[in-house]
Design an enzyme around this catalytic site. Structure first.
Site, short mmCIF file in Angstrom:
data_model
loop_
_atom_site.label_atom_id
_atom_site.label_comp_id
_atom_site.label_asym_id
_atom_site.label_seq_id
_atom_site.Cartn_x
_atom_site.Cartn_y
_atom_site.Cartn_z
NE ARG A 1 -1.95 -1.29 3.77
CZ ARG A 1 -2.17 -1.63 4.81
NH1 ARG A 1 -3.02 -1.02 5.19
NH2 ARG A 1 -0.68 -1.27 6.01
CE LYS B 1 6.81 -20.14 10.58
NZ LYS B 1 7.45 -20.98 11.50
CG HIS C 1 11.87 -22.06 5.56
ND1 HIS C 1 11.38 -21.53 6.94
CD2 HIS C 1 13.64 -21.92 6.00
CE1 HIS C 1 11.79 -21.29 7.86
NE2 HIS C 1 12.92 -21.12 7.75
CE LYS D 1 16.82 -25.56 6.91
NZ LYS D 1 18.38 -24.30 7.15
CD GLU E 1 14.01 -20.75 17.12
OE1 GLU E 1 13.83 -19.32 15.66
OE2 GLU E 1 13.15 -20.72 17.21
CG ASP F 1 6.12 -20.69 15.13
OD1 ASP F 1 6.04 -20.19 14.04
OD2 ASP F 1 7.59 -19.86 15.65
CG HIS G 1 9.45 -25.46 10.08
ND1 HIS G 1 8.99 -25.39 8.88
CD2 HIS G 1 9.13 -24.79 10.60
CE1 HIS G 1 8.94 -23.97 9.14
NE2 HIS G 1 9.10 -23.53 10.01
CE LYS H 1 10.75 -18.74 19.43
NZ LYS H 1 11.38 -18.44 18.12
P1 NAP Z 1 5.65 -7.51 7.32
O1 NAP Z 1 6.60 -6.85 7.62
O2 NAP Z 1 4.35 -6.66 8.26
O3 NAP Z 1 4.97 -6.32 6.18
C1 NAP Z 1 3.60 -7.14 5.43
C2 NAP Z 1 3.77 -5.99 3.90
O4 NAP Z 1 2.25 -6.35 3.79
C3 NAP Z 1 4.14 -5.09 4.01
O5 NAP Z 1 5.23 -4.92 2.07
C4 NAP Z 1 2.99 -4.09 3.96
O6 NAP Z 1 3.09 -2.69 2.83
C5 NAP Z 1 1.98 -4.83 3.12
N1 NAP Z 1 0.77 -4.61 3.35
C6 NAP Z 1 0.01 -4.65 4.35
N2 NAP Z 1 -0.91 -4.52 4.07
C7 NAP Z 1 -1.50 -4.79 3.27
C8 NAP Z 1 -2.84 -5.17 1.87
N3 NAP Z 1 -4.23 -4.60 3.37
N4 NAP Z 1 -2.70 -4.42 0.42
C9 NAP Z 1 -1.39 -4.68 0.24
N5 NAP Z 1 -0.24 -4.95 1.16
C10 NAP Z 1 -0.28 -4.22 2.18
O7 NAP Z 1 5.80 -9.31 7.61
P2 NAP Z 1 6.11 -9.92 6.92
O8 NAP Z 1 6.74 -10.37 8.51
O9 NAP Z 1 6.68 -9.86 5.67
O10 NAP Z 1 5.53 -11.61 6.77
C11 NAP Z 1 4.44 -11.34 6.04
C12 NAP Z 1 3.98 -12.69 6.10
O11 NAP Z 1 5.32 -13.34 5.97
C13 NAP Z 1 3.16 -13.07 6.82
O12 NAP Z 1 2.34 -14.05 6.52
C14 NAP Z 1 3.97 -14.08 7.92
O13 NAP Z 1 3.67 -14.75 8.88
C15 NAP Z 1 4.68 -14.90 7.32
N6 NAP Z 1 6.34 -15.59 7.70
C16 NAP Z 1 7.38 -13.91 7.42
C17 NAP Z 1 8.61 -14.55 8.15
C18 NAP Z 1 9.43 -13.55 8.80
O14 NAP Z 1 11.01 -13.43 8.31
N7 NAP Z 1 9.11 -12.09 8.14
C19 NAP Z 1 8.71 -15.49 8.34
C20 NAP Z 1 7.16 -16.84 7.98
C21 NAP Z 1 6.39 -16.28 7.38
P3 NAP Z 1 2.01 -1.35 3.34
O15 NAP Z 1 1.56 -1.78 4.90
O16 NAP Z 1 2.64 -0.59 3.16
O17 NAP Z 1 0.62 -2.36 2.75
#
Ligand code: NAP
Length: 484
Positions: free
Chosen positions: A51, A148, A178, A182, A216, A235, A240, A331
């Site tokens: 967004r 996930k 992921h 591996k 971890e 989690d 995993h 953890k």
């Molecule tokens: P994040 O840092 O909160 O990022 C969310 C992203 O989504 C941002 O780019 C945000 O940008 C966008 N977004 C939010 N609302 C939106 C909307 N209504 N329309 C379009 N874009 C929108 O989250 P993240 O950590 O990257 O995680 C993303 C997904 O991956 C989640 O489902 C999470 O559970 C999963 N995940 C993450 C990790 C990790 O290591 N981070 C690991 C495993 C799984 P704007 O606010 O500008 O829209």
């Protein structure tokens, strides 16, 4: 051995959540590394979508920073970085509104493979799927990638599957775990099914027990309130550790083909026995080393969510009845390590009079750090002094064994994203697998909730709660040391 890289077909990859943490740390750096590896076709295009107000150049600057932070300097160079940044676009899109969808449609090319990475909260998956169809951006050959957590129990996983199924077939949905990307995990399949050596022994008659450890050193820093709604079982174990267990326990598939492999994994999950309360140990790390304990991190002094769990799991089928699988993850433990250890039974009879030093054969599969395998075997201790036995490792460290090609093991995300483009679902979870895993995990979680069990507290920097040691001691076994 030199690694062979075949470029994939031209594609447009739209990353919804392209400015989020996962995109920054994993997706974008992985794509760059594949570009350096020569796998990205010149016509590939990566489109960040979120967004926030951003130009293409802003998104390129964001990506450059991500690559400089997460790709080691020795693995990047100015020329390939500039080339890669050229492939990037940014479109402002709101998943739940109408903003930006016509712009996205104009950017995505109809004549190349189209993949959509849903790197946003799962609550947005339904809206994204719907909009992609409403605006004619996705077609029957498009793929979607979801992350996930895939639900928090069977009910929510079914709901998510149903939402996605309204717009996409199972062949179009790539559920990422992921761990499956591996190198060692795939090597586990190669070792099992490309050699005659192991498979005849791969059963309860010859295998005493299996340990799967994912340890971890970090706590839940900064995301305690979020983690507190989940815990180690949801989690880590349900996804995993479960996937690792499946790859160890599954029957040989008739072919290395996505559905053949996933059918066999599903049969394992369905054969898992319920877990008795005395076979579960849960824990929460205490404060220590100047760092807060779990309850403080979770901002919930009454929390009963576990940051550690150990389970003894049985598989009710001919191959495994009588061989326990001990799973543990937590953890703030003493080292960061992931490994699978398969301990074989004792030989039926010892011909040596003084078998001091005798130990069981153990096949250790290390997922991190230093991906590789070790087979612990017995030999005679060198030199005079009679027949003394010693255990030595037959080290199959990939980086060393495979030379140049092995040293540069791709990150799991690199392989998985390229598999999406290639249309290969073998390393992705199928909807029925995820549901079966929740169907097994739900009663375990409901059990401790109904009993009102409290996790044991454990000292940070250790192997977890004392009671977890007992889980094996009472069976006359020991956990392997947790170390890097
Ligand atoms: P994040 O840092 O909160 O990022 C969310 C992203 O989504 C941002 O780019 C945000 O940008 C966008 N977004 C939010 N609302 C939106 C909307 N209504 N329309 C379009 N874009 C929108 O989250 P993240 O950590 O990257 O995680 C993303 C997904 O991956 C989640 O489902 C999470 O559970 C999963 N995940 C993450 C990790 C990790 O290591 N981070 C690991 C495993 C799984 P704007 O606010 O500008 O829209």
């Amino acid at each position: 051995m030199v690694s062979r890289t075949i470029p994939v077909d031209p594609f447009d990859l739209v990353i919804f959540g392209g400015t989020g943490d996962l995109a920054r740390r994993k997706i974008l750096p992985s794509l760059y590394r594949r570009h350096v590896g020569g796998q990205m076709p010149a016509e590939a295009r990566i489109i960040g979508a979120a967004r926030g107000e951003m130009s293409d150049d802003d998104f390129r600057a964001f990506t450059r920073e991500a690559i400089e932070e997460f790709v080691p300097a020795t693995k990047r160079d100015a020329k390939t970085l500039e080339e890669f940044l050229e492939t990037l676009r940014y479109v402002r899109v709101d998943a739940v509104g109408q903003d930006g969808w016509t712009d996205l449609r104009a950017v995505v090319r109809p004549d190349v493979i189209r993949a959509f990475y849903f790197s946003v909260a799962p609550s947005l998956f339904g809206a994204l799927a719907e909009r992609l169809h409403e605006h004619g951006i996705a077609d029957a050959d498009s793929r979607i990638v979801v992350e996930k957590p895939f639900g928090k129990d069977l009910k929510t996983a079914r709901e998510l599957n149903a939402v996605l199924a309204e717009h996409f077939t199972e062949q179009q949905i790539y559920r990422i775990d992921h761990y499956l990307g591996k190198e060692t995990v795939q090597n586990l399949m190669a070792v099992r099914f490309a050699n005659i050596l192991f498979e005849p022994l791969w059963k309860t008659e010859y295998i005493d027990h299996v340990q799967i450890t994912v340890a971890e050193t970090v706590g839940v820093n900064g995301r305690g309130a979020y983690y507190d709604k989940s815990g180690a079982m949801r989690d880590m174990v349900q996804n995993h550790l479960m996937q690792l267990l499946c790859l160890i326990a599954m029957e040989p598939p008739y072919h290395f083909d996505p559905d053949a492999v996933r059918d066999e994994k599903l049969k394992v999950i369905r054969a898992l026995e319920p877990v008795a309360p005395e076979d579960i140990v849960r824990g929460q790390y205490r404060a220590g080393g100047g760092r807060p304990g779990y309850l403080e991190d979770a901002e919930n002094p009454e929390s009963r969510t576990e940051s550690y769990i150990a389970l003894k799991v049985g598989i009710a089928n001919w191959r495994w009845k009588g061989t326990p699988f001990y799973l543990r993850t937590g953890k703030r433990l003493k080292a960061r390590t992931s490994e699978i250890a398969i301990t074989f039974r004792q030989p039926p009879h010892s011909i040596f009079d003084h078998p001091e030093g005798w130990r069981e054969n153990v096949l250790v599969i290390r997922l991190q750090p230093n991906e590789g395998m070790n087979m612990m075997v017995m030999i005679k201790e060198p030199g005079p002094g009679g027949m003394r036995l010693a255990q030595v490792p037959l080290d199959m460290s990939f980086a060393e064994a495979l030379g140049e090609g092995g040293a540069d093991i791709p990150d799991a995300y690199e392989r998985l994203i390229m598999d999406v483009i290639r249309g290969n679902q073998t390393l992705f979870m199928r909807g029925d697998e995820v549901e079966a895993a929740w169907a097994w995990a739900d009663p375990i979680i409901q059990g401790w909730e109904a009993r009102g069990d409290r996790p044991h507290s454990y000292e940070p920097g250790t192997s977890g709660p004392e009671d977890a040691l007992m889980l094996l001691h009472r069976d006359g076994r020991r956990w392997r040391d947790i170390r890097e």
